[in-house]
Design an enzyme around this catalytic site. Structure first.
Site, PDB file in Angstrom:
ATOM      1  N   GLU A 104       0.804  -1.221   0.000  1.00  0.00           N
ATOM      2  CA  GLU A 104       0.000   0.000   0.000  1.00  0.00           C
ATOM      3  C   GLU A 104       0.840   1.277   0.000  1.00  0.00           C
ATOM      4  OE1 GLU A 104      -2.508  -0.708   3.376  1.00  0.00           O
ATOM      5  OE2 GLU A 104      -4.035  -1.719   2.168  1.00  0.00           O
ATOM      6  N   GLU A 150       7.353 -21.658   8.441  1.00  0.00           N
ATOM      7  CA  GLU A 150       7.820 -20.699   9.433  1.00  0.00           C
ATOM      8  C   GLU A 150       8.898 -21.288  10.338  1.00  0.00           C
ATOM      9  OE1 GLU A 150       5.051 -20.762  13.330  1.00  0.00           O
ATOM     10  OE2 GLU A 150       4.017 -20.078  11.534  1.00  0.00           O
TER      11      GLU A 150
END
Length: 302
Positions: free
Chosen positions: A86, A117
């Site tokens: 963004e 992860e």
């Protein structure tokens, strides 16, 4: 691989406020969430000093040509990628300035790949592949604080001299790490035990919004509270650009549109031209001399 016990972590605790969650009515479920989500605001307030330090350090590095990297897995990684994505439309930043790194890559954005992860070496490799240096900032995001992928990335970043920031939702005594800024957002146990996409995700989104926006403010990409570096790439953003120009000047919409085109659709340059009477070329030159800070550039000609 030895399994790490995580039951002691704050993010894994059982919340007494939602102990009978499956017996509540829908309106009662909404009320429980509302009461618990209110804790995110307090958590941000408690971390205000650390967030401010993170803004100052990040702005300093980006001003020198550095980059900001968000690193995470699962929800934390997705939030980092979202905030990074963004920045270009909001602040007209080049795509490489703020980057999101998620364990599992782009595929992990739309489907679960949480098993990745656990690979600390891949986190380190992601940092090495981007040739991170002392000019850069690495922000590790891990709600429970223990994600090996994130720890591997931060360790590699530190080895390369990068500024390192850690964001977690557990107390420092539960998970310790050596970083430049250690941000702990303590929202307590989740409504759904262990589901850190809830309060932990919400408070992380708030923190990342503050960090990126605060950094861009420090870089001169905001005038007052207007996004004067907005990328005019669609109808909505074109309308916003015209409203910003009209609100900050004495121009009507048609005049603002004409000025915007003369400035090559740069709101910041358009304002500089209008307020100083300079040409586009000279406006861009003076802005560049002041590192893009419109207020400082205008003041220098007063």
């Amino acid at each position: 691989m030895q399994l790490q016990q995580r039951g002691h972590l704050l993010t894994e605790q059982v919340n007494p406020a939602s102990a009978n969650l499956d017996q509540l009515s829908s309106i009662e479920i909404v009320d429980v969430f509302n009461q618990e989500d209110a804790k995110t605001i307090h958590a941000i307030a408690q971390a205000r000093a650390e967030l401010a330090k993170a803004i100052d350090l990040t702005a300093e590095k980006l001003r020198q040509g550095g980059r900001l990297f968000y690193v995470g897995a699962g929800t934390s990684g997705r939030l980092g990628v979202l905030d990074a994505a963004e920045c270009p439309p909001t602040f007209c930043t080049p795509p490489e300035m703020v980057q999101g790194i998620i364990a599992g890559g782009a595929d992990a954005l739309v489907r679960s790949s949480e098993g990745l992860e656990d690979l600390a070496d891949q986190g380190a490799e992601a940092i090495a592949d981007r040739t991170v240096s002392a000019l850069d900032v690495v922000v590790g995001i891990a709600a429970g604080g223990t994600t090996p992928y994130v720890h591997g990335a931060i360790a590699e970043g530190r080895k390369r001299g990068a500024t390192t920031i850690f964001i977690a939702c557990v107390p420092k005594e539960q998970v310790q790490i050596d970083v430049d800024v250690d941000i702990r957002l303590l929202v307590g146990a989740e409504v759904l035990a262990g589901s850190t996409r809830l309060k932990s995700g919400t408070v992380t989104k708030l923190a990342l919004n503050i960090l990126s926006t605060g950094t861009m403010v420090r870089l001169g990409k905001v005038y007052g509270n207007r996004m004067i570096d907005v990328a005019v790439t669609n109808t909505k953003l074109h309308d916003r650009a015209l409203r910003i120009l009209s609100d900050l000047t004495d121009l009507d919409r048609d005049q603002a549109a004409e000025l915007l085109e003369k400035s090559d659709r740069s709101v910041k340059t358009a304002l500089m031209m209008h307020w100083t009477g300079l040409s586009k070329t000279d406006s861009d030159r003076v802005l560049k001399e002041h590192q893009g800070n419109l207020r400082a550039a205008v003041k220098s000609l007063a």
